[in-house]
Design a protein around this motif. Structure first.
Motif, PDB file in Angstrom:
ATOM      1  N   GLU A   1     -16.205   7.888  -1.750  1.00  0.00           N
ATOM      2  CA  GLU A   1     -15.800   6.505  -2.008  1.00  0.00           C
ATOM      3  C   GLU A   1     -14.310   6.383  -2.277  1.00  0.00           C
ATOM      4  OE1 GLU A   1     -17.600   3.768  -1.470  1.00  0.00           O
ATOM      5  OE2 GLU A   1     -18.957   5.276  -0.645  1.00  0.00           O
ATOM      6  N   GLU A   2     -13.744   7.372  -2.965  1.00  0.00           N
ATOM      7  CA  GLU A   2     -12.306   7.339  -3.227  1.00  0.00           C
ATOM      8  C   GLU A   2     -11.527   7.387  -1.921  1.00  0.00           C
ATOM      9  OE1 GLU A   2      -8.878  10.325  -4.962  1.00  0.00           O
ATOM     10  OE2 GLU A   2     -10.849  10.344  -5.930  1.00  0.00           O
ATOM     11  N   VAL A   3     -11.909   8.285  -1.039  1.00  0.00           N
ATOM     12  CA  VAL A   3     -11.206   8.425   0.236  1.00  0.00           C
ATOM     13  C   VAL A   3     -11.403   7.183   1.095  1.00  0.00           C
ATOM     14  CG1 VAL A   3     -11.026   9.794   2.358  1.00  0.00           C
ATOM     15  CG2 VAL A   3     -11.382  10.943   0.156  1.00  0.00           C
ATOM     16  N   ARG A   4     -12.612   6.651   1.109  1.00  0.00           N
ATOM     17  CA  ARG A   4     -12.869   5.444   1.901  1.00  0.00           C
ATOM     18  C   ARG A   4     -12.012   4.288   1.409  1.00  0.00           C
ATOM     19  NH1 ARG A   4     -14.983   0.894   1.309  1.00  0.00           N
ATOM     20  NH2 ARG A   4     -15.692   1.417  -0.799  1.00  0.00           N
ATOM     21  N   GLU A   5     -11.881   4.138   0.102  1.00  0.00           N
ATOM     22  CA  GLU A   5     -11.076   3.045  -0.444  1.00  0.00           C
ATOM     23  C   GLU A   5      -9.610   3.179  -0.028  1.00  0.00           C
ATOM     24  OE1 GLU A   5      -9.722   1.175  -4.778  1.00  0.00           O
ATOM     25  OE2 GLU A   5     -11.326   2.671  -4.673  1.00  0.00           O
ATOM     26  N   VAL A   6      -9.073   4.407  -0.104  1.00  0.00           N
ATOM     27  CA  VAL A   6      -7.680   4.624   0.296  1.00  0.00           C
ATOM     28  C   VAL A   6      -7.491   4.283   1.766  1.00  0.00           C
ATOM     29  CG1 VAL A   6      -5.922   6.399   0.713  1.00  0.00           C
ATOM     30  CG2 VAL A   6      -7.147   6.345  -1.468  1.00  0.00           C
TER      31      VAL A   6
ATOM     32  N   ILE B   1       0.828  -1.202   0.000  1.00  0.00           N
ATOM     33  CA  ILE B   1       0.000   0.000   0.000  1.00  0.00           C
ATOM     34  C   ILE B   1       0.861   1.249   0.000  1.00  0.00           C
ATOM     35  CG2 ILE B   1      -0.203  -0.089   2.527  1.00  0.00           C
ATOM     36  CD1 ILE B   1      -2.818   1.293   0.086  1.00  0.00           C
ATOM     37  N   PHE B   2       1.996   1.231   0.692  1.00  0.00           N
ATOM     38  CA  PHE B   2       2.841   2.424   0.785  1.00  0.00           C
ATOM     39  C   PHE B   2       3.403   2.796  -0.587  1.00  0.00           C
ATOM     40  CE2 PHE B   2       6.998   4.407   1.436  1.00  0.00           C
ATOM     41  CZ  PHE B   2       6.623   5.514   2.168  1.00  0.00           C
ATOM     42  N   THR B   3       4.052   1.834  -1.259  1.00  0.00           N
ATOM     43  CA  THR B   3       4.650   2.148  -2.552  1.00  0.00           C
ATOM     44  C   THR B   3       3.576   2.441  -3.594  1.00  0.00           C
ATOM     45  OG1 THR B   3       4.774  -0.210  -3.099  1.00  0.00           O
ATOM     46  CG2 THR B   3       6.710   0.793  -2.102  1.00  0.00           C
ATOM     47  N   GLY B   4       2.426   1.779  -3.469  1.00  0.00           N
ATOM     48  CA  GLY B   4       1.348   2.037  -4.406  1.00  0.00           C
ATOM     49  C   GLY B   4       0.856   3.468  -4.335  1.00  0.00           C
ATOM     50  N   LEU B   5       0.686   3.985  -3.133  1.00  0.00           N
ATOM     51  CA  LEU B   5       0.220   5.359  -2.969  1.00  0.00           C
ATOM     52  C   LEU B   5       1.280   6.357  -3.416  1.00  0.00           C
ATOM     53  CD1 LEU B   5      -1.602   5.094   0.468  1.00  0.00           C
ATOM     54  CD2 LEU B   5      -2.654   5.490  -1.758  1.00  0.00           C
ATOM     55  N   VAL B   6       2.540   6.069  -3.131  1.00  0.00           N
ATOM     56  CA  VAL B   6       3.614   6.977  -3.525  1.00  0.00           C
ATOM     57  C   VAL B   6       3.694   7.071  -5.045  1.00  0.00           C
ATOM     58  CG1 VAL B   6       6.104   7.322  -3.512  1.00  0.00           C
ATOM     59  CG2 VAL B   6       4.935   6.656  -1.418  1.00  0.00           C
ATOM     60  N   GLU B   7       3.547   5.931  -5.744  1.00  0.00           N
ATOM     61  CA  GLU B   7       3.678   5.918  -7.196  1.00  0.00           C
ATOM     62  C   GLU B   7       2.628   6.795  -7.869  1.00  0.00           C
ATOM     63  OE1 GLU B   7       3.518   1.880  -8.348  1.00  0.00           O
ATOM     64  OE2 GLU B   7       5.547   1.423  -7.686  1.00  0.00           O
ATOM     65  N   GLU B   8       1.486   6.972  -7.226  1.00  0.00           N
ATOM     66  CA  GLU B   8       0.435   7.786  -7.831  1.00  0.00           C
ATOM     67  C   GLU B   8       0.880   9.222  -8.029  1.00  0.00           C
ATOM     68  OE1 GLU B   8      -3.130   7.617  -5.599  1.00  0.00           O
ATOM     69  OE2 GLU B   8      -3.426   5.475  -5.885  1.00  0.00           O
ATOM     70  N   HIS B   9       1.792   9.691  -7.198  1.00  0.00           N
ATOM     71  CA  HIS B   9       2.260  11.076  -7.280  1.00  0.00           C
ATOM     72  C   HIS B   9       3.778  11.098  -7.319  1.00  0.00           C
ATOM     73  CE1 HIS B   9      -1.751  12.730  -6.635  1.00  0.00           C
ATOM     74  NE2 HIS B   9      -1.921  11.724  -5.819  1.00  0.00           N
ATOM     75  N   ASP B  10       4.344  10.232  -8.152  1.00  0.00           N
ATOM     76  CA  ASP B  10       5.801  10.118  -8.216  1.00  0.00           C
ATOM     77  C   ASP B  10       6.378  11.362  -8.875  1.00  0.00           C
ATOM     78  OD1 ASP B  10       8.199   8.947  -7.793  1.00  0.00           O
ATOM     79  OD2 ASP B  10       8.147   7.681  -9.589  1.00  0.00           O
ATOM     80  N   GLY B  11       7.539  11.743  -8.453  1.00  0.00           N
ATOM     81  CA  GLY B  11       8.201  12.915  -9.008  1.00  0.00           C
ATOM     82  C   GLY B  11       9.331  13.312  -8.087  1.00  0.00           C
TER      83      GLY B  11
ATOM     84  N   PRO C   1     -13.091   0.762   9.666  1.00  0.00           N
ATOM     85  CA  PRO C   1     -14.496   0.911  10.036  1.00  0.00           C
ATOM     86  C   PRO C   1     -15.466   0.797   8.872  1.00  0.00           C
ATOM     87  CG  PRO C   1     -13.150   2.592  11.099  1.00  0.00           C
ATOM     88  CD  PRO C   1     -12.294   1.926  10.070  1.00  0.00           C
ATOM     89  N   GLY C   2     -14.978   0.919   7.641  1.00  0.00           N
ATOM     90  CA  GLY C   2     -15.882   0.810   6.505  1.00  0.00           C
ATOM     91  C   GLY C   2     -16.481   2.144   6.139  1.00  0.00           C
ATOM     92  N   ALA C   3     -17.794   2.181   5.939  1.00  0.00           N
ATOM     93  CA  ALA C   3     -18.461   3.394   5.487  1.00  0.00           C
ATOM     94  C   ALA C   3     -18.290   4.527   6.490  1.00  0.00           C
ATOM     95  CB  ALA C   3     -19.940   3.116   5.255  1.00  0.00           C
ATOM     96  N   PHE C   4     -18.199   5.737   5.965  1.00  0.00           N
ATOM     97  CA  PHE C   4     -18.149   6.898   6.842  1.00  0.00           C
ATOM     98  C   PHE C   4     -19.517   7.125   7.465  1.00  0.00           C
ATOM     99  CE2 PHE C   4     -14.864   7.953   3.619  1.00  0.00           C
ATOM    100  CZ  PHE C   4     -13.760   8.001   4.468  1.00  0.00           C
TER     101      PHE C   4
END
Length: 292
Positions: free
Chosen positions: A236-241, A6-16, A254-257
């Motif tokens: 939904e995007e934030v919940r998934e992250v 999860i860590f490297t996956g999130l970092v790759e989204e905004h790599d630079g 916890p699931g749904a907000f």
């Protein structure tokens, strides 16, 4: 989402740039940007929206400053101070835009130092009690994930000023989230005690998340014009992250907000905000004619 975890996956989204924080950099961020109001966009409404986003950043920055001299390690004090500086830079730009859009010409200092707590329009999570370091990390994780989703969309706003602020803020917020993710994994999947503290922090913070996705009429109106973002659209995007991060950290997601209502956006705050604002404004109010 790619990556081995999860860590490297999130970092790759905004790599630079390899840095996790960029500092304020507000002087050049809007150089050459046309400040003319977009056709069809109401100036006072845009000003109120910029004030909401600016207050979120300003109040969260002030809360993070409380960790300076009090974080577990010197490196974390510096890290959290830099994150606060990023947010302060965003607040300055957004509040300055508010003063342009409403026609008053007020600068960011007027918004920051010349309003009572009831006039602030930040969401309540930004003013919530500091708590322990685990709570700081969970709060930062939630707020940075939410704000990053908003700013990613705002980078395409029809208001060129908002678009420029958001485009710059996306990189800053991506690294804020990266920092929070790294600590969430380290503490959640660490010792039994750190896991316990993180679990308690998630339980404390989660009830405050519903407000993040409750739309104020100004947000709904500007979203319809392509100037703003309806916060419900990023739920939904934030919940998934967050689900992915918490699961990777061996924490119960916890699931749904929870359902939330517009509170802070309308000036209905907790008892925590007034002393926070008083602390923020003390020097400026004691020396109103001073220049710095």
């Amino acid at each position: 989402m790619s990556g081995d975890n999860i860590f490297t996956g999130l970092v790759e989204e905004h790599d630079g740039d390899a840095r996790w924080a960029f500092g304020t950099g507000f002087t050049e961020a809007l150089a050459g940007v046309d400040t003319t109001l977009p056709e069809g966009v109401d100036g006072p409404a845009l000003a109120e929206y910029c004030q909401m986003l600016g207050d979120d950043a300003l109040v969260q920055a002030q809360r993070l400053v409380h960790w300076v001299t009090d974080a577990p390690e010197l490196e974390e004090e510096v890290a959290l101070a830099n994150i606060a500086l990023d947010l302060l830079g965003q607040a300055r730009l957004l509040l300055a835009r508010a003063g342009q859009a409403d026609g008053t010409g007020r600068d960011e200092d007027a918004f920051a130092y010349r309003r009572d707590a009831s006039e602030f329009r930040n969401v309540r999570l930004t003013e919530a009690p500091r708590g322990d370091f685990a709570r700081c990390i969970v709060t930062l994780l939630v707020l940075s994930s939410w704000r990053l989703a908003l700013f990613t969309r705002l980078a395409h706003s029809v208001d060129p000023v908002l678009a420029a602020i958001a485009a710059k803020g996306v990189n800053e917020l991506a690294y804020h989230r990266e920092y929070a993710v790294s600590w969430a994994l380290r503490l959640g999947d660490g010792t039994p005690y750190s896991h316990e503290r993180m679990s308690a922090a998630v339980a404390d913070v989660w009830p405050l998340t519903g407000e993040l996705f409750a739309a104020h009429p100004v947000e709904t109106s500007l979203a319809g014009l392509g100037a703003g973002v309806d916060p419900a659209s990023v739920r939904e995007e934030v919940r998934e992250v967050l689900d992915q991060v918490l699961t990777a950290a061996t924490l119960d997601a916890p699931g749904a907000f929870p359902d939330g209502e517009v509170s802070g956006r309308e000036g209905r705050h907790t008892d925590e905000l007034a002393p926070l604002v008083e602390e923020l404004q003390r020097v400026a109010r004691e020396h109103p004619e001073a220049t710095w």
